[in-house]
Design an enzyme around this catalytic site. Structure first.
Site, PDB file in Angstrom:
ATOM      1  N   ILE A  92       0.858  -1.183   0.000  1.00  0.00           N
ATOM      2  CA  ILE A  92       0.000   0.000   0.000  1.00  0.00           C
ATOM      3  C   ILE A  92       0.894   1.234   0.000  1.00  0.00           C
ATOM      4  CG2 ILE A  92      -1.824   1.257   1.196  1.00  0.00           C
ATOM      5  CD1 ILE A  92      -2.517  -1.356   2.615  1.00  0.00           C
ATOM      6  N   GLY A  93       0.691   2.128  -0.950  1.00  0.00           N
ATOM      7  CA  GLY A  93       1.510   3.334  -1.047  1.00  0.00           C
ATOM      8  C   GLY A  93       0.727   4.583  -0.724  1.00  0.00           C
TER       9      GLY A  93
ATOM     10  N   SER B  96       0.598   6.434   2.743  1.00  0.00           N
ATOM     11  CA  SER B  96       1.241   7.406   3.636  1.00  0.00           C
ATOM     12  C   SER B  96       2.525   7.967   3.039  1.00  0.00           C
ATOM     13  CB  SER B  96       1.545   6.754   4.986  1.00  0.00           C
ATOM     14  OG  SER B  96       0.365   6.368   5.638  1.00  0.00           O
TER      15      SER B  96
ATOM     16  N   SER C 266       4.289  -1.806   4.058  1.00  0.00           N
ATOM     17  CA  SER C 266       4.582  -3.158   4.544  1.00  0.00           C
ATOM     18  C   SER C 266       4.841  -4.097   3.373  1.00  0.00           C
ATOM     19  CB  SER C 266       3.403  -3.681   5.369  1.00  0.00           C
ATOM     20  OG  SER C 266       3.199  -2.879   6.504  1.00  0.00           O
TER      21      SER C 266
ATOM     22  N   GLU D 292      -9.877  -2.122   4.094  1.00  0.00           N
ATOM     23  CA  GLU D 292      -8.716  -2.201   4.989  1.00  0.00           C
ATOM     24  C   GLU D 292      -9.095  -2.063   6.457  1.00  0.00           C
ATOM     25  OE1 GLU D 292      -4.826   0.526   6.052  1.00  0.00           O
ATOM     26  OE2 GLU D 292      -5.501   0.420   3.981  1.00  0.00           O
TER      27      GLU D 292
END
Length: 641
Positions: free
Chosen positions: A387-388, A390, A422, A507
């Site tokens: 996941i990109g 933040s 992550s 999520e």
């Protein structure tokens, strides 16, 4: 007004009629814009005090016009009022939905966005999309639990089965269901209480009182001068009825009959054989020495072979259609498998993000090429995603992302920095919201696009971020003029904010929010049960002691996950706080009851899990928003900020 939407004034009431009977009043983009314009007229005209929204023909509304979407690619999203012309920003003045026939999917979302629902005999309500995996994304997952008793809302959201109007609770005395069309002068009549008695919206009949588990959360008169007193469930909208405290509007019509055996209980019981199958598999894996329970296994337990074995058993991509390598099973069955794997602290990190949110997002917004490229591999446990979202200085305020995409021939050049990604050092690609248009400070959510960025692309640098435990699963990802072709844009350019928030719905609503340190709670209970003295048994039986307190938190959060509630959903701001709270409390409870020292290298699972939980706890206060951010959300929802 346009032919697909009719408006008529009857004194201070604006009657709005969806006029597409040949399409069962399904909403396309022009209809959504016309409905939004009619509601703007309602809010802007001081002579209008309320509106009635109904449909022509035998059906109220069939939701989104899928045929029009397939032909034009246009979604019925109004710029001013969001989806279907109403669900994103309902009007401030009261709207009554006069419904009949089938009220399904988006049509149900429209009705739920109104202040009162008046139903004709034979009306059925439903959210059938959940049978294919999606959630009621127009607010239905939130509003249903506010308008219906808990067990009925669960039944609809988890099974997708339609609910007849006869099973919906009648809202007030003096209101009766009548055969025929629901609309002005027909069907159930709102507010038809006897003269000289209290207003209908301030009353409940005796049977409804007995059924409502929270009798204090109803419509009731607001004391004089109490305009700013916070409502316990939903803040009063400007322009609402001044003598009432704003609460979730109920259904009108139908009988007092409630389902004695909610279908959701039967559906949960039906997953028991599947749960036993998963437990047997996990026991076999553990006995073979393939994994040992660890805290936060969904992020720290990366095992690609384990993910492939799950894929071989059909436990990944469970809700995806068979044409994309999935198995067409229900969301509740997937929940059962997920819950069992998390409770066992199985190493699910490799496939976790791809199976949880990437697959459903691709199914909903992706092109056919994107689906064929990634979904079969996700279902096999062979394709992994990160996941990109933040960025440095852009965590909870996601709209402030500064990673940008510059237009070039055939695609975009992406430059920026993403953080807390992550598994990026193992993953094949990640979803990244990037700014593809200059920032408009008055519309900060505009100009974002969601891109699929392969992490082996030229120009991508991945730097590790180590935890206090020494583990490495977080990363900083730095794309420097990385080329992303147009074929890897998820959905429409400039609509990235909608894609991100839809992805977050998957999520933030699962059981992982409260099962990250569940193995420690299990070890705590086992250790107390095995103590030879009576003190251990007293700790387990005492209703106010930490083990039972932890169990209550887990049970409460499990109910929230079953409903699929979003952490920061309007009207229930506290729900997003419960997952981190339950996880953070497990290790102090264990530490206070067990006379052991935390030790990461110990062979004793209690000492090892306790050490892992202590060192993972700081991360629990960050995911989904820091404690400070979440308290601010709660304060804003209560009207004290």
């Amino acid at each position: 007004m346009d032919e697909y939407l009719l408006t008529e004034r009857e004194g201070p009431v604006l009657v709005i009629t969806l006029n597409r009977p040949h399409r069962r009043n399904a909403i396309d983009l022009p209809t959504a814009d016309a409905l939004a314009a009619a509601l703007d007229e309602l809010d802007g005209d001081p002579e209008l005090r309320a509106a009635v929204l109904t449909g022509s023909g035998s059906t109220f509304c069939a939701g989104m016009d899928l045929k029009a979407f397939a032909e034009t690619g246009e979604r019925p999203i109004s710029a001013s009022r969001g989806g279907l012309g109403i669900v994103g920003r309902p009007p401030t003045k009261p709207v009554v939905a006069g419904v009949m026939g089938h009220v399904l999917g988006g049509g149900f979302e429209i009705a739920l966005a109104c202040d009162l629902i008046v139903a004709a005999e034979g009306t059925t309500f439903g959210v059938p999309e959940v049978k294919r995996g999606p959630v009621a994304a127009g607010g239905g997952a939130v509003r249903l639990a506010q308008r219906l008793p808990h067990h009925l809302a669960l039944q609809m959201l988890l099974t997708g089965e339609p609910l007849p109007h006869s099973a919906c609770p009648r809202a007030r005395d003096g209101q009766r269901s009548r055969p025929g069309r629901a609309g002005p002068g027909h069907g159930t009549r709102a507010g038809s209480s006897d003269r000289g008695q209290r207003p209908a919206r301030c009353r409940r009949d005796q049977a409804d009182r007995h059924r409502d588990p929270h009798p204090r959360q109803r419509y009731r008169p607001r004391p004089p001068g109490d305009d700013h007193r916070p409502c316990p469930r939903l803040a009063r909208r400007p322009g609402g009825r001044s003598g009432l405290r704003r609460e979730a509007p109920p259904y009108v019509g139908g009988t007092m009959t409630a389902l004695r055996e909610p279908a959701v209980s039967e559906a949960l019981a039906a997953t028991d054989p599947l749960r036993l199958e998963v437990r047997a598999f996990v026991d076999e894996e553990r006995a073979a020495g393939r994994f040992a329970p660890i805290a936060d296994a969904r992020l720290a337990g990366w095992d690609e072979d384990f993910s492939r074995r799950l894929g071989e058993r059909g436990w990944l991509g469970m809700t995806l259609p068979a044409e994309y390598g999935g198995h067409g099973r229900s969301a509740l069955e997937r929940f059962a498998v997920t819950e069992e794997l998390l409770a066992a602290a199985a190493p699910v990190a490799a496939h976790w993000i791809a199976d949880r949110q990437i697959g459903p997002s691709l199914l909903r917004f992706g092109t056919e090429e994107q689906r064929r490229m990634y979904l079969p591999g996700i279902a096999r446990g062979e394709v992994y995603f990160g996941i990109g979202m933040s960025e440095p200085d852009s965590g909870s305020d996601l709209a402030s992302v500064r990673t940008k995409g510059v237009r070039t021939d055939g695609g975009w050049l992406v430059t920026g920095t993403k953080v807390w990604t992550s598994g990026a050092h193992h993953a094949h690609a990640f979803f990244a919201p990037v700014r593809t248009a200059p920032l408009d400070t008055s519309h900060r959510h505009a100009g974002l696009s969601q891109l699929i960025v392969p992490l082996d692309s030229t120009g991508v640098t991945i730097r590790p971020i180590h935890l206090l435990t020494g583990e490495h699963h977080f990363n900083e990802v730095v794309p420097d003029e990385v080329f992303v072709p147009d074929s890897m844009v998820l959905g429409e350019v400039g609509r990235g904010w909608h894609r991100v928030t839809s992805e977050l719905a998957f999520e933030r609503s699962g059981p992982e929010r409260f099962l990250s340190t569940y193995p420690l709670i299990a070890v705590l209970v086992d250790a107390l049960a095995q103590r030879a003295d009576r003190a251990g048994r007293r700790e387990l039986r005492a209703p106010a002691r930490p083990p039972r307190d932890a169990a209550r938190h887990v049970a409460r959060c499990r109910r929230l996950a079953l409903v699929g509630c979003r952490p920061r959903c309007p009207g229930r701001p506290g729900q997003g706080h419960r997952g981190p709270v339950s996880r953070a409390r497990s290790w102090p409870q264990a530490d206070s009851l067990l006379d052991v020292e935390p030790d990461l290298d110990s062979d004793d699972p209690t000492r090892r899990l306790l050490a892992q939980a202590v060192l993972h706890t700081p991360g629990f206060t960050i995911r989904g928003g820091t404690n400070e951010i979440l308290r601010g959300v709660v304060a804003r929802g209560m009207g004290v900020r």
